[in-house]
Scaffold this active site. Structure first.
Site, short mmCIF file in Angstrom:
data_model
loop_
_atom_site.label_atom_id
_atom_site.label_comp_id
_atom_site.label_asym_id
_atom_site.label_seq_id
_atom_site.Cartn_x
_atom_site.Cartn_y
_atom_site.Cartn_z
N HIS A 90 1.48 7.57 6.11
CA HIS A 90 0.80 6.37 5.59
C HIS A 90 -0.28 5.91 6.58
O HIS A 90 -1.38 5.56 6.17
CB HIS A 90 1.80 5.22 5.40
CG HIS A 90 2.88 5.47 4.39
ND1 HIS A 90 4.22 5.30 4.67
CD2 HIS A 90 2.82 5.85 3.09
CE1 HIS A 90 4.93 5.56 3.58
NE2 HIS A 90 4.12 5.91 2.62
N LYS A 132 14.15 -0.90 -7.29
CA LYS A 132 14.18 0.31 -6.46
C LYS A 132 15.21 0.25 -5.33
O LYS A 132 15.46 1.26 -4.68
CB LYS A 132 12.79 0.56 -5.86
CG LYS A 132 12.02 1.65 -6.59
CD LYS A 132 10.81 2.06 -5.77
CE LYS A 132 10.24 3.40 -6.20
NZ LYS A 132 9.11 3.81 -5.38
N ARG A 161 0.11 14.59 -1.24
CA ARG A 161 0.70 15.52 -0.27
C ARG A 161 0.71 16.94 -0.80
O ARG A 161 0.17 17.84 -0.21
CB ARG A 161 2.14 15.11 0.05
CG ARG A 161 2.23 14.08 1.12
CD ARG A 161 3.56 13.42 1.12
NE ARG A 161 3.74 12.68 -0.11
CZ ARG A 161 4.69 11.77 -0.31
NH1 ARG A 161 5.56 11.53 0.65
NH2 ARG A 161 4.78 11.12 -1.43
N SER A 177 8.87 8.75 3.25
CA SER A 177 9.78 7.69 3.68
C SER A 177 11.23 8.10 3.42
O SER A 177 12.13 7.78 4.19
CB SER A 177 9.48 6.39 2.95
OG SER A 177 8.20 5.94 3.27
P1 ADP Z 1 5.51 5.17 -3.70
O1 ADP Z 1 6.80 4.44 -3.51
O2 ADP Z 1 4.55 4.56 -4.64
O3 ADP Z 1 5.68 6.67 -3.87
P2 ADP Z 1 5.02 5.48 -0.90
O4 ADP Z 1 5.30 4.31 -0.04
O5 ADP Z 1 5.99 6.62 -0.81
O6 ADP Z 1 4.77 4.99 -2.35
O7 ADP Z 1 3.58 6.04 -0.58
C1 ADP Z 1 2.42 5.33 -0.82
C2 ADP Z 1 1.25 6.27 -0.92
O8 ADP Z 1 1.14 7.01 0.28
C3 ADP Z 1 1.36 7.31 -2.03
O9 ADP Z 1 0.07 7.53 -2.55
C4 ADP Z 1 1.85 8.54 -1.32
O10 ADP Z 1 1.46 9.73 -1.99
C5 ADP Z 1 1.13 8.39 0.00
N1 ADP Z 1 1.82 9.11 1.08
C6 ADP Z 1 3.10 9.00 1.46
N2 ADP Z 1 3.39 9.83 2.48
C7 ADP Z 1 2.23 10.50 2.75
C8 ADP Z 1 1.87 11.53 3.67
N3 ADP Z 1 2.77 12.06 4.51
N4 ADP Z 1 0.59 11.97 3.66
C9 ADP Z 1 -0.29 11.45 2.78
N5 ADP Z 1 -0.02 10.50 1.88
C10 ADP Z 1 1.23 10.03 1.85
#
Ligand code: ADP
Length: 169
Positions: free
Chosen positions: A17, A41, A90, A128
């Protein structure tokens, strides 16, 4: 003035992130990190805790703001006077969901566009969910999350552990 929203759960914020935040805040004038308050969630961290950690790790970026939200993302974008949504991609597994989301949002509000940044290779595996699993088993988190987040994760796992060991009366 180009203002964008980077929405997500951030439960908790990872280096993946942080990488998207650092790269996108160079492209736009102001980046609003929207922290989803989705009670259905059952997140590990409350929205207040997730906001606090994000503020801590983005403190050095002057054009980044952290704002919690619930409800429809396009409504939040409008309230914030932003017409651009940024999401990270990703792997191919992210693609279908992200495509569906961005097209639905565009149907709901054609003035709002979604832009994707592909992950930096070193974070392509990172989520996460993985971080929470490593933390649950007491693994080393230093490669995955900033130090301040690792500290909060350890605290959270300790308090959860204490709850689980409580004997029923
Ligand atoms: P959600 O709960 O909507 O999936 P996340 O908190 O997991 O949201 O992630 C928010 C955004 O960050 C999403 O667009 C996700 O694809 C992106 N993201 C999460 N981890 C990574 C990573 N390692 N590299 C690039 N983008 C990421």
């Amino acid at each position: 003035m180009l203002r964008a929203i980077y929405p997500g759960s951030f439960d908790p914020v990872t280096y993946g992130h942080c990488d998207i935040i650092q790269r996108s805040c160079k492209i736009v004038d102001e980046l609003i990190v929207g922290v989803l308050n989705n009670k259905a969630k059952m997140p590990l961290f409350s929205v207040e805790e997730r906001v606090k950690m994000l503020k801590e790790v983005t403190g050095s970026l002057p054009n980044v703001r952290i704002v919690p939200f619930d409800g429809l993302l396009v409504d939040f974008a409008f309230r914030m006077d932003a017409r651009l949504i940024i999401r990270g991609l990703r792997a191919i597994t992210d693609f279908e969901y992200e495509l569906q989301m961005s097209q639905t949002n565009h149907k709901l509000e054609p003035k709002v566009e979604t832009m994707f940044l592909t992950t930096s290779i070193q974070y392509s595996y990172l989520s996460s969910t993985t971080v929470r699993e490593i933390a649950a088993f007491g693994g080393d988190l230093s490669q995955f999350v900033p130090e301040a987040v690792a500290v909060e994760l350890k605290k959270k796992m300790n308090t959860k552990g204490e709850c689980n060991h409580e004997q029923p009366h």
